[in-house]
Each structure stands twice: as C-alpha cells, then as structure tokens.
Scaffold this motif. Sequence first.
Motif, short mmCIF file in Angstrom:
data_model
loop_
_atom_site.label_atom_id
_atom_site.label_comp_id
_atom_site.label_asym_id
_atom_site.label_seq_id
_atom_site.Cartn_x
_atom_site.Cartn_y
_atom_site.Cartn_z
N ASN A 138 -5.76 11.06 -26.85
CA ASN A 138 -4.41 10.66 -26.43
C ASN A 138 -3.32 11.48 -27.13
O ASN A 138 -2.24 10.97 -27.44
N LEU A 139 -3.60 12.75 -27.35
CA LEU A 139 -2.63 13.66 -27.96
C LEU A 139 -2.10 14.69 -26.96
O LEU A 139 -1.28 15.53 -27.33
N LEU A 140 -2.53 14.60 -25.72
CA LEU A 140 -2.13 15.62 -24.75
C LEU A 140 -0.62 15.59 -24.51
O LEU A 140 0.00 16.63 -24.31
N GLY A 141 -0.02 14.40 -24.59
CA GLY A 141 1.42 14.30 -24.37
C GLY A 141 2.25 14.96 -25.45
O GLY A 141 3.43 15.24 -25.23
N VAL A 142 1.64 15.20 -26.62
CA VAL A 142 2.36 15.86 -27.72
C VAL A 142 1.70 17.19 -28.08
O VAL A 142 1.92 17.73 -29.16
N ALA A 143 0.90 17.73 -27.16
CA ALA A 143 0.11 18.93 -27.46
C ALA A 143 0.98 20.12 -27.84
O ALA A 143 0.56 20.97 -28.64
N ASN A 144 2.19 20.19 -27.31
CA ASN A 144 3.06 21.33 -27.61
C ASN A 144 4.06 21.03 -28.73
O ASN A 144 4.88 21.89 -29.08
N ASN A 145 4.00 19.83 -29.28
CA ASN A 145 4.88 19.47 -30.40
C ASN A 145 4.35 20.09 -31.69
O ASN A 145 3.14 20.27 -31.86
N LEU A 146 5.24 20.37 -32.62
CA LEU A 146 4.81 20.82 -33.94
C LEU A 146 4.06 19.70 -34.64
O LEU A 146 4.40 18.52 -34.50
N ALA A 147 3.05 20.06 -35.41
CA ALA A 147 2.28 19.05 -36.14
C ALA A 147 3.17 18.26 -37.08
O ALA A 147 2.94 17.07 -37.32
N SER A 148 4.21 18.90 -37.61
CA SER A 148 5.12 18.21 -38.53
C SER A 148 5.90 17.11 -37.86
O SER A 148 6.43 16.21 -38.54
N ALA A 149 6.00 17.12 -36.52
CA ALA A 149 6.78 16.13 -35.79
C ALA A 149 5.96 14.90 -35.43
O ALA A 149 6.50 13.94 -34.87
N LEU A 150 4.67 14.89 -35.73
CA LEU A 150 3.82 13.78 -35.35
C LEU A 150 4.05 12.58 -36.27
O LEU A 150 4.43 12.72 -37.43
N SER A 151 3.74 11.40 -35.75
CA SER A 151 3.74 10.21 -36.58
C SER A 151 2.52 10.24 -37.50
O SER A 151 1.60 11.06 -37.32
N GLY A 152 2.51 9.33 -38.48
CA GLY A 152 1.37 9.28 -39.38
C GLY A 152 0.06 9.04 -38.66
O GLY A 152 -0.96 9.67 -38.96
N GLY A 153 0.07 8.13 -37.69
CA GLY A 153 -1.14 7.85 -36.94
C GLY A 153 -1.59 9.03 -36.09
O GLY A 153 -2.79 9.31 -35.97
N GLN A 154 -0.63 9.72 -35.49
CA GLN A 154 -0.98 10.90 -34.69
C GLN A 154 -1.55 12.01 -35.56
O GLN A 154 -2.45 12.74 -35.13
N LYS A 155 -1.05 12.13 -36.79
CA LYS A 155 -1.62 13.12 -37.70
C LYS A 155 -3.06 12.78 -38.04
O LYS A 155 -3.91 13.67 -38.19
N LYS A 156 -3.37 11.49 -38.17
CA LYS A 156 -4.75 11.08 -38.40
C LYS A 156 -5.63 11.46 -37.21
O LYS A 156 -6.76 11.93 -37.37
N LEU A 157 -5.11 11.25 -36.00
CA LEU A 157 -5.86 11.64 -34.81
C LEU A 157 -6.05 13.15 -34.75
O LEU A 157 -7.11 13.64 -34.35
N LEU A 158 -5.03 13.91 -35.16
CA LEU A 158 -5.16 15.36 -35.18
C LEU A 158 -6.24 15.79 -36.17
O LEU A 158 -7.00 16.73 -35.92
N GLU A 159 -6.34 15.09 -37.32
CA GLU A 159 -7.42 15.38 -38.27
C GLU A 159 -8.78 15.15 -37.62
O GLU A 159 -9.71 15.96 -37.80
N ILE A 160 -8.93 14.07 -36.87
CA ILE A 160 -10.19 13.82 -36.18
C ILE A 160 -10.44 14.90 -35.13
O ILE A 160 -11.56 15.40 -34.98
N GLY A 161 -9.38 15.28 -34.41
CA GLY A 161 -9.51 16.34 -33.42
C GLY A 161 -9.92 17.65 -34.03
O GLY A 161 -10.75 18.39 -33.47
#
Length: 257
Positions: A138-161
């Motif tokens: 569920n990160l496709l909607g923010v796929a073009n956003n900078l990683a620094s702009a993600l929420s804490g939870g989204q950063k955790k998902l990015l780590e899993i990704g």
Amino acid sequence: MALLEVRGLARSFYGVHALNGVDFDVAAGTITALIGPNGAGKTTAFNCISGVIPPDTGTVRFDGADITALRPDRIARAGMVRTFQIARGFPRLSVLENLMLYGQHQAGEGFLRAVLGGFRAEEDALRERAIGVARRLNLLGVANNLASALSGGQKKLLEIGRALMAAPRLILLDEPIAGVNPALAVEIGDHLLRLRDEGITFLIIEHHMDAIARLCDPVIVMAEGRHLVTGSFREVAEDTRVQEAYMGRRKHAAQPA
C-alpha cells in the motif's frame, strides 16, 4: 531442520557480556518472536546473526550452511535480510528509488552496458518489481514521494519493502510497529501474515505484546544475554521465569515473628 540455528552465541563489549551463550532455532514458515526485558541482548543477537558485528564465540547456521561472521551482503545474498528499528532509507530519494536500490543481482551501468543499452531491460524489470512491492504494501500512492516525507508507519513499510526486494527466505524485523499508530500496526501485521503464508519466515523483536500474541508462534524469551524459554505466547506469559525476568523477583511475604 531449522531454517536458522544459533548455538553458543557470545559477545562482550568492554568486558560486559551482552550475549552469554545463546541457543535457539527458527523453523521455516513461522513468525517467531524474540522478546525480553531491556538489556536482554536481543539487538546484539540480531547484529551477530546478520553480520553487522562478529560474535566472540558461537555459530550461526542458515539453511544448513555456516554463515557465522560473514559480511551482511553475503548473508543477504544467501537469503536472510534484516530491518532496523530506525528506518535506514535514503531520505532524498523517492520511495520507488529506495526500493530499486535494494534489488538483487544488479550488474550496474558500466561503459559497455551504457553504450549498448543492455542495462535498460534490467532496470525496467527492477522498476516493475519495485512497483509490485510498493503496491502490495500500500505504498504505490506515495511511490514518487521522498522517503523523508513518509509517516513513521510508512517508513516501517518501506523497510519491509526494502527487505522484500532482496527476495529473502528469512527476514529479521527489529520492532516493526514501534511508534506506529494502531490502525497501521494492524495493517503491518496483516502484511506479515500474508508474507508468511507465501513462504517467508520472520524473526521479530517487538515490545508490543498484543502484536506478539496475534502474530507470533513460537516466542523465544531472552534474559541477561541468554535464552530463557521458548513456547507459545500463552506458555511464556504464564512462565514464572519470564515474569521474574520482566518484573523482578517477587518478594516473599513477611513471615510472622
């Protein structure tokens, strides 16, 4: 045979024993928890298992092969990767670019490949894989956003990704829901259950006991740098040794004079 076997793992820092002969197994196809009070040695165990630091003594075997003290990149190529409690992405790159960086077996863009254009097909395939990982998390909607702009939870998902891009068989997760809002914590748990059902094994450090109870079986408990007990969540929660490790030894009632 266990997918991961840890035997006699020991590590000291300036004379202080962080690990003091740790033994445990992780069976394939499980979400196994590694818990214990602060200072139990959980993160040091992760660091030794994943090659971040070498153990003083002991062995780590993955899928039957001795990987003790191998470099993290070699361990990752063997099929075991880890995440960190604090996300380690590249903040000035997009989510998609972060995922692409962790794709396995990239040949790079040498002179001949640049001239002949051979890297294009590889990069296109890597991008498609990264898009697929972003979609499933569920990160496709923010796929073009900078990683620094993600929420804490989204950063955790990015780590899993990031871990998934390495096509692992075993992922070591260090506090995957720490600091995450409850709704997203449940979502992360759902992702882990689906990934387990698809054949990925997990070893998780986590302090949220409700998440451990929901996701993990078995549960390995450490205390004072040693393996204390292994069992289901209910079994370890009811074990007096675990209660004493977390809460301190219970004081005996005063006896009458």
